[in-house]
Motif scaffolding. Structure first.
Motif: not given
Length: 274
Positions: A199-201, A206-208, A211-213, A220-225
Motif C-alpha cells: 500500500m505504501s507505494k 490514494v492511500q486515503t 482507508q475508506q474502502l 468491514r475491514r481489510m484482510g491481513t497478509e
C-alpha cells in the motif's frame, strides 16, 4: 517468534519456492511456510529485501535461501530453478506471488506500461510454472499456487493487471488439467483488499481513499497478509490433496458486494432500442 495455526512440521523436508518473497504478502507466505519446516527459496528483484526476510526466517529457526530473479526473463527463470535443484536437491511446491501494477485509467496506459504488467503478472507466472514442471514436478509431482486478484467484475483503473490476473486464473485451470497425470496440483488465491506493505507505494491521496474502502466489504475491514498466507498454506498442504484448478478468494465477501471505491461518472442515458 512467528507462530502458525497449522501443525508444527507440516512441510518438514520440503523445498518451496516463493516469488516476490522480499516484502508484503510474499514475505508473509515465506515466513509461514518456513516456520512449518519447509526450506524456502525466496526470489525477487532486490537482494537487500530478500536477505532481510531470509534473516527473519533464520531468526525464527527456519531455513531459507535468497535469489535475485526477473521472472519476465525466461532464461533467468531457468537458471533460478537449476540453482534451486543444485542447492536443495528437490522442489515440492511453487508459490507465484511476484507481480506489479500501477493505477491508471485504461485510455492512459501506454504500450510500455501494458507490456510490463502483462509480462510480469501473466507471462512471468507461466515461465515459473513451466520451469517447475520441467526441472522436477513432471517426474515427482508437486503443488503450485498462483496469487491473482479480485477482478471478477472488471478492474477499473487497473485494466492491465485485471486482464493479466484473469489470464492466470485460466492458466491455473488449464495446467490443472494438462498436468493432472503428473500429480501436479495447480490452484490460485485471489486476495481482496489486503492491508499489505505494498500500500505504501501508492500516493497519499490514494492511500486515503483505500482507508475508506472497508465500508464496501461485508467484513468491514481489510484482510491481513497472514490470512492470505494461511490460504496458500492450506492449498499446499495434504488437506487440499483433492483440490486442483480452483481459485480461493480471500476477500471478506467483498467480491459479492459493491465494486470497491469505483463510481461511474454522471452521464446522459444511453440511446434505447425501441
Amino acid at each position: 517468534m512467528l507462530r502458525s495455526i497449522f501443525r508444527e512440521g507440516l512441510f518438514e523436508g520440503q523445498v518451496i519456492l516463493v516469488s516476490g518473497g522480499g516484502s508484503g504478502i510474499g514475505r508473509s507466505i515465506a515466513r509461514e511456510l518456513a516456520v512449518l519446516g519447509a526450506t524456502v527459496i525466496i526470489c525477487g528483484r532486490t537482494l537487500e529485501k530478500l536477505d532481510t526476510v531470509k534473516a527473519e526466517i533464520e531468526a525464527d529457526g527456519g531455513k531459507a535461501h535468497s535469489a535475485v530473479c526477473n521472472i519476465r526473463d525466461e532464461e533467468r527463470v531457468k537458471q533460478l530453478f537449476a540453482q534451486t535443484l543444485q542447492k536443495c536437491g528437490r522442489l515440492d511446491a511453487l508459490v507465484n506471488n511476484a507481480g506489479g501494477q500501477f493505477l491508471s485509467p485504461a485510455e492512459a496506459i501506454n504500450v510500455k506500461g501494458w507490456n510490463a504488467v502483462i509480462e510480469t503478472n501473466l507471462t512471468g507466472t507461466f515461465f515459473m510454472c513451466k520451469a517447475a514442471h520441467h526441472v522436477w514436478m513432471k517426474e515427482h509431482g508437486g503443488a503450485i499456487v498462483n496469487i491473482v486478484a479480485d477482478m471478477w467484475r472488471g478492474f477499473p483503473n487497473m485494466a492491465h493487471t485485471g486482464a493479466a490476473r484473469a489470464g492466470v486464473v485460466n492458466l491455473t485451470q488449464t495446467l490443472a488439467l494438462e498436468w493432472a497425470h503428473y500429480a501436479i496440483r495447480v490452484n490460485a488465491v485471489a486476495p481482496g483488499l489486503i492491508n499489505s506493505s505494498g500500500m505504501s507505494k501508492y500516493p497519499p491521496e490514494v492511500q486515503t481513499l483505500i482507508q475508506q474502502l472497508p465500508r464496501d466489504i461485508p467484513a468491514r475491514r481489510m484482510g491481513t497478509e497472514r490470512e492470505v498466507a494461511a490460504a496458500v498454506t492450506f492449498l499446499l498442504s495434504p488437506a487440499a490433496a483433492f483440490i486442483s484448478g480452483e481459485t480461493l478468494k480471500v476477500d471478506g465477501a467483498g467480491s459479492l458486494y459493491r465494486l470497491q471505491g469505483y463510481v461511474i461518472p454522471e452521464h446522459t442515458a444511453w440511446e434505447s432500442y425501441e
